[in-house]
Design a protein around this motif. Structure first.
Motif, PDB file in Angstrom:
ATOM      1  N   LEU A  34       0.837  -1.199   0.000  1.00  0.00           N
ATOM      2  CA  LEU A  34       0.000   0.000   0.000  1.00  0.00           C
ATOM      3  C   LEU A  34       0.871   1.248   0.000  1.00  0.00           C
ATOM      4  CD1 LEU A  34      -2.940   0.845   0.054  1.00  0.00           C
ATOM      5  CD2 LEU A  34      -2.832   0.922   2.537  1.00  0.00           C
ATOM      6  N   PHE A  35       1.873   1.223   0.876  1.00  0.00           N
ATOM      7  CA  PHE A  35       2.770   2.375   0.917  1.00  0.00           C
ATOM      8  C   PHE A  35       3.472   2.554  -0.424  1.00  0.00           C
ATOM      9  CE2 PHE A  35       6.956   4.201   1.328  1.00  0.00           C
ATOM     10  CZ  PHE A  35       6.641   5.419   1.920  1.00  0.00           C
ATOM     11  N   ASN A  36       3.976   1.440  -0.982  1.00  0.00           N
ATOM     12  CA  ASN A  36       4.687   1.506  -2.261  1.00  0.00           C
ATOM     13  C   ASN A  36       3.812   2.105  -3.359  1.00  0.00           C
ATOM     14  OD1 ASN A  36       6.956   0.393  -1.186  1.00  0.00           O
ATOM     15  ND2 ASN A  36       6.503  -1.696  -1.879  1.00  0.00           N
ATOM     16  N   SER A  37       2.537   1.674  -3.389  1.00  0.00           N
ATOM     17  CA  SER A  37       1.643   2.190  -4.430  1.00  0.00           C
ATOM     18  C   SER A  37       1.571   3.713  -4.372  1.00  0.00           C
ATOM     19  CB  SER A  37       0.234   1.623  -4.260  1.00  0.00           C
ATOM     20  OG  SER A  37       0.192   0.294  -4.727  1.00  0.00           O
ATOM     21  N   PHE A  38       1.356   4.239  -3.169  1.00  0.00           N
ATOM     22  CA  PHE A  38       1.255   5.694  -3.046  1.00  0.00           C
ATOM     23  C   PHE A  38       2.589   6.369  -3.336  1.00  0.00           C
ATOM     24  CE2 PHE A  38      -2.701   4.894  -0.688  1.00  0.00           C
ATOM     25  CZ  PHE A  38      -3.502   5.846  -1.297  1.00  0.00           C
ATOM     26  N   TYR A  39       3.667   5.725  -2.912  1.00  0.00           N
ATOM     27  CA  TYR A  39       4.975   6.347  -3.094  1.00  0.00           C
ATOM     28  C   TYR A  39       5.357   6.383  -4.574  1.00  0.00           C
ATOM     29  CZ  TYR A  39       9.630   7.844  -1.728  1.00  0.00           C
ATOM     30  OH  TYR A  39      10.786   8.578  -1.563  1.00  0.00           O
ATOM     31  N   VAL A  40       5.114   5.257  -5.281  1.00  0.00           N
ATOM     32  CA  VAL A  40       5.391   5.223  -6.720  1.00  0.00           C
ATOM     33  C   VAL A  40       4.522   6.261  -7.435  1.00  0.00           C
ATOM     34  CG1 VAL A  40       5.122   3.843  -8.822  1.00  0.00           C
ATOM     35  CG2 VAL A  40       6.177   2.829  -6.798  1.00  0.00           C
ATOM     36  N   LEU A  41       3.250   6.348  -7.021  1.00  0.00           N
ATOM     37  CA  LEU A  41       2.349   7.344  -7.610  1.00  0.00           C
ATOM     38  C   LEU A  41       2.919   8.755  -7.417  1.00  0.00           C
ATOM     39  CD1 LEU A  41      -0.452   8.122  -8.786  1.00  0.00           C
ATOM     40  CD2 LEU A  41      -1.256   8.270  -6.443  1.00  0.00           C
ATOM     41  N   PHE A  42       3.356   9.026  -6.191  1.00  0.00           N
ATOM     42  CA  PHE A  42       3.870  10.356  -5.863  1.00  0.00           C
ATOM     43  C   PHE A  42       5.089  10.696  -6.718  1.00  0.00           C
ATOM     44  CE2 PHE A  42       6.861  12.833  -3.223  1.00  0.00           C
ATOM     45  CZ  PHE A  42       6.139  14.011  -3.153  1.00  0.00           C
ATOM     46  N   ILE A  43       6.045   9.751  -6.784  1.00  0.00           N
ATOM     47  CA  ILE A  43       7.274  10.004  -7.553  1.00  0.00           C
ATOM     48  C   ILE A  43       6.933  10.175  -9.042  1.00  0.00           C
ATOM     49  CG2 ILE A  43       9.523   9.057  -8.232  1.00  0.00           C
ATOM     50  CD1 ILE A  43       9.557   9.717  -5.362  1.00  0.00           C
ATOM     51  N   THR A  44       6.008   9.333  -9.534  1.00  0.00           N
ATOM     52  CA  THR A  44       5.628   9.432 -10.948  1.00  0.00           C
ATOM     53  C   THR A  44       5.019  10.790 -11.261  1.00  0.00           C
ATOM     54  OG1 THR A  44       5.118   7.072 -10.914  1.00  0.00           O
ATOM     55  CG2 THR A  44       4.323   8.325 -12.796  1.00  0.00           C
ATOM     56  N   MET A  45       4.095  11.233 -10.401  1.00  0.00           N
ATOM     57  CA  MET A  45       3.441  12.514 -10.668  1.00  0.00           C
ATOM     58  C   MET A  45       4.437  13.663 -10.543  1.00  0.00           C
ATOM     59  SD  MET A  45       0.757  11.350 -11.612  1.00  0.00           S
ATOM     60  CE  MET A  45      -0.520  12.513 -12.019  1.00  0.00           C
ATOM     61  N   LEU A  46       5.401  13.476  -9.650  1.00  0.00           N
ATOM     62  CA  LEU A  46       6.429  14.505  -9.463  1.00  0.00           C
ATOM     63  C   LEU A  46       7.210  14.721 -10.764  1.00  0.00           C
ATOM     64  CD1 LEU A  46       7.019  15.950  -6.806  1.00  0.00           C
ATOM     65  CD2 LEU A  46       9.015  14.472  -6.526  1.00  0.00           C
ATOM     66  N   ILE A  47       7.405  13.630 -11.515  1.00  0.00           N
ATOM     67  CA  ILE A  47       8.118  13.751 -12.796  1.00  0.00           C
ATOM     68  C   ILE A  47       7.145  14.121 -13.911  1.00  0.00           C
ATOM     69  CG2 ILE A  47       9.647  12.575 -14.420  1.00  0.00           C
ATOM     70  CD1 ILE A  47      10.230  10.548 -12.164  1.00  0.00           C
ATOM     71  N   THR A  48       5.959  13.492 -13.903  1.00  0.00           N
ATOM     72  CA  THR A  48       5.027  13.637 -15.030  1.00  0.00           C
ATOM     73  C   THR A  48       4.411  15.028 -15.111  1.00  0.00           C
ATOM     74  OG1 THR A  48       4.421  11.325 -14.756  1.00  0.00           O
ATOM     75  CG2 THR A  48       3.001  12.651 -16.141  1.00  0.00           C
ATOM     76  N   VAL A  49       3.961  15.554 -13.980  1.00  0.00           N
ATOM     77  CA  VAL A  49       3.177  16.787 -14.043  1.00  0.00           C
ATOM     78  C   VAL A  49       3.981  17.969 -14.606  1.00  0.00           C
ATOM     79  CG1 VAL A  49       1.928  18.484 -12.669  1.00  0.00           C
ATOM     80  CG2 VAL A  49       1.477  16.057 -12.355  1.00  0.00           C
ATOM     81  N   PRO A  50       5.179  18.262 -14.063  1.00  0.00           N
ATOM     82  CA  PRO A  50       5.905  19.396 -14.650  1.00  0.00           C
ATOM     83  C   PRO A  50       6.239  19.187 -16.124  1.00  0.00           C
ATOM     84  CG  PRO A  50       6.988  18.605 -12.654  1.00  0.00           C
ATOM     85  CD  PRO A  50       5.894  17.657 -12.943  1.00  0.00           C
ATOM     86  N   LEU A  51       6.704  17.979 -16.469  1.00  0.00           N
ATOM     87  CA  LEU A  51       7.061  17.718 -17.866  1.00  0.00           C
ATOM     88  C   LEU A  51       5.824  17.767 -18.759  1.00  0.00           C
ATOM     89  CD1 LEU A  51       9.662  14.803 -17.695  1.00  0.00           C
ATOM     90  CD2 LEU A  51      10.057  17.178 -18.296  1.00  0.00           C
ATOM     91  N   GLY A  52       4.743  17.142 -18.288  1.00  0.00           N
ATOM     92  CA  GLY A  52       3.535  17.066 -19.102  1.00  0.00           C
ATOM     93  C   GLY A  52       2.902  18.428 -19.318  1.00  0.00           C
TER      94      GLY A  52
END
Lengths: 266, 295
Positions: free
Chosen positions: B62-80
């Motif tokens: 559960l923690f991993n899911s949220f953490y991976v989501l967080f890191i992904t959005m951290l990269i995706t949102v500014p670039l996207g």
């Protein structure tokens, strides 16, 4: 003695200075020429109305005066528009600075989706004005000039979109005034408004003449004859006639002008 | 058939379609939640998973899911968002822009298992990192980025032209207009796009199998040093997410209570996505109200 002085009116018109000189201006959209080499002088503290049927080039001309046509891909202009000794069409003009001096109000009221207050301060803050007291002062001053202060002074921090169409348009005029321009370009500013709002905006425009030079595009003949001092008639990209409004509407020199004004086409 | 009858038939057809969609949704939700919640308990959520014996939980997943989501959005949102702004405001319309747009669309429609294999080559083997959270997040970025770009571009295009002209006509620069007028107006649409992308990331398994891996080190939740191997915050550790966990225990699991754990995990997964959506929308509307001064 005093009453005699009051009754005295000069019969020679005071010659006003020209604020803009347009020389042989041509405007193209790609291959298509929308304005065909027009020349005219715009006087300061005067309302100059541009009339003509749709697609005659009057709005294109208006938008070229503060370089709004730069936004349209493929649009370019030849010739000159001289403002304070500079050709504003040349490439090395600071367009941002130009647009501060030559402001524009659009056909459809387009307030920002922000509060009434922020609509005025948005551009001021960008130009470096940060002091709250100064901002407040300019907000009150420009809203007062736009005859809107009394209606909105108690709800400055509400959304500008909560205003009526007429109020929104006066807000748009106010935020242009706040930049302290010298010329105001109005592109059919009251055509989207109801008759009462229209009357208020017209009244305001006549008032503004004392401080600014105004160029207004209008489809409304009555409006042109009511408020403008000079009128230019455009047809198919040509400037057909440009003269005192009174003369254009009572005794035009060109047949086409007379036909258009009397409603025979357009 | 006259127009009136046709109108009624059309109305009827659309009502039936809406009814089908809603009943499928409700059926699915209640099935998963009904079966899942029999196994969800505080213990289930706070116990590490077990490889062999029954009674394992899903704490780390559960923690991993949220953490991976967080890191992904951290990269995706500014670039996207940056890419979307470029496409909407700076790219000159023409052949090259159209080619870029087609590439973005193709990228968005790549199967996630292919992206997983690409991630294995790029972020696991080539970089020499092995299975890592960062590798997983980068792989997810690959297929989320195009969605984000597209959503941002469309959102900016849908802001009325008038507003942009109004701002420019006041002598404001293009960039400042984008920053203060276009992006705030486009914000609700961009947020919706971001939430959809986040939902996809949260439920994604295929792209993570080969990038973030199928295991999690024994984590110590009191260790906040992101460089420590047993810290949950370390982005260079393998991490099995909830979706991957469901897949792995069902295909290669040895635990006797597979059904219970996977049903429970599925319920938690769905509920997390739902809560995440609601929270993001609520925060989004707060921000939007503040920016636009509406009530």
């Amino acid at each position: 003695m005093v009453t005699e002085m009051k009754d005295y009116t000069p019969n020679i018109e005071v010659q006003k200075e020209n604020i803009l000189n347009v020389n042989n201006l041509e405007i193209f959209y790609g291959e298509k020429r929308a304005v065909n080499g027009i020349s005219m002088d715009i006087e300061e503290n005067t309302i100059t109305a541009l009339i003509g049927p749709s697609g005659c080039g009057k709005s294109t001309f208006l938008r070229s005066i503060n370089r709004m046509n730069d936004l349209i891909p493929g649009a370019f202009a030849k010739g000159e528009i001289i403002y304070e000794g500079l050709n504003i069409l040349s490439n090395n003009i600071n367009v941002g600075a130009l647009r501060k001096e030559i402001g524009m109000v659009f056909q459809k009221p387009n307030p920002f989706p922000k509060s009434i207050y922020e609509n005025i301060t948005h551009a001021l803050k960008f130009s470096g004005l940060k002091k709250k007291s100064q901002l407040n002062e300019i907000v009150e001053e420009s809203l007062t000039k736009a005859a809107l202060w009394d209606e909105v002074k108690d709800r400055l921090h509400e959304s500008a979109l909560s205003l009526s169409g007429g109020q929104q348009q006066r807000l748009c005029i106010a935020r242009t005034i706040a930049m302290k321009p010298t010329v105001m370009l109005l592109d059919e500013p009251s055509s989207a408004l109801d008759p009462i709002s229209n009357a208020k905006v017209e009244e305001l425009i006549v008032e503004l003449k004392n401080d600014y030079s105004i160029v207004i595009v209008t489809h409304n003949m009555q409006q042109a004859s009511r408020i403008s001092d000079k009128t230019a008639f455009f047809l198919n990209g040509d400037l057909v006639e440009f003269d005192q409004t009174e003369k254009i509407f009572t005794n035009p020199s060109v047949k086409k002008t007379e036909e258009y004004i009397s409603g025979r086409f357009g | 058939m006259n127009a009136k009858v046709a109108d009624r038939v059309a109305t009827g057809v659309f009502i039936v379609i809406a009814f089908i969609i809603v009943s499928v949704l409700i059926g699915l939700f209640s099935f998963i939640l009904y079966h899942g919640f029999q196994h969800v308990s505080l213990k289930f959520l706070t116990t590490p998973s077990s490889n062999m014996s029954a009674g394992g939980g899903i704490r780390d997943q559960l923690f991993n899911s949220f953490y991976v989501l967080f890191i992904t959005m951290l990269i995706t949102v500014p670039l996207g968002v940056g890419g979307g702004v470029y496409m909407a405001e700076y790219a000159r319309p023409g052949r090259i822009t159209n080619i870029i747009r087609s590439c973005i669309e193709v990228l968005a429609s790549l199967p996630s298992i292919v992206i997983g294999l690409f991630g294995l080559l790029m972020f696991v083997t080539l970089t020499g990192w092995g299975y890592t959270i960062l590798g997983g997040a980068l792989a997810l970025t690959v297929f989320n980025l195009p969605v984000m770009v597209r959503v941002t571009e469309d959102a900016i295009h849908s802001v009325p032209r008038d507003l942009k002209e109004a701002s420019l006509a006041l002598g404001i620069t293009h960039w400042h207009t984008i920053k203060t007028i276009l992006l705030p107006s486009a914000f609700p649409t961009i947020l919706t796009g971001g939430i959809l992308a986040a939902g996809r990331v949260f439920g994604e398994a295929a792209a993570l199998l080969f990038t973030a891996g199928l295991s999690t080190p024994r984590l110590d939740y009191t260790d906040w040093n992101p460089f420590s191997q047993i810290s949950p915050l370390n982005i260079f550790r393998p991490a099995e997410t909830l979706a991957v966990h469901i897949w792995s225990i069902n295909t290669q699991g040895l635990i006797p209570d597979v059904d219970a754990v996977s049903n429970g995990s599925a319920a938690v997964l769905i509920l997390s996505v739902l809560l995440f959506n609601l929270l993001a929308r609520w925060i989004g509307s707060l921000i939007h109200k503040k920016v636009t001064a509406t009530k």
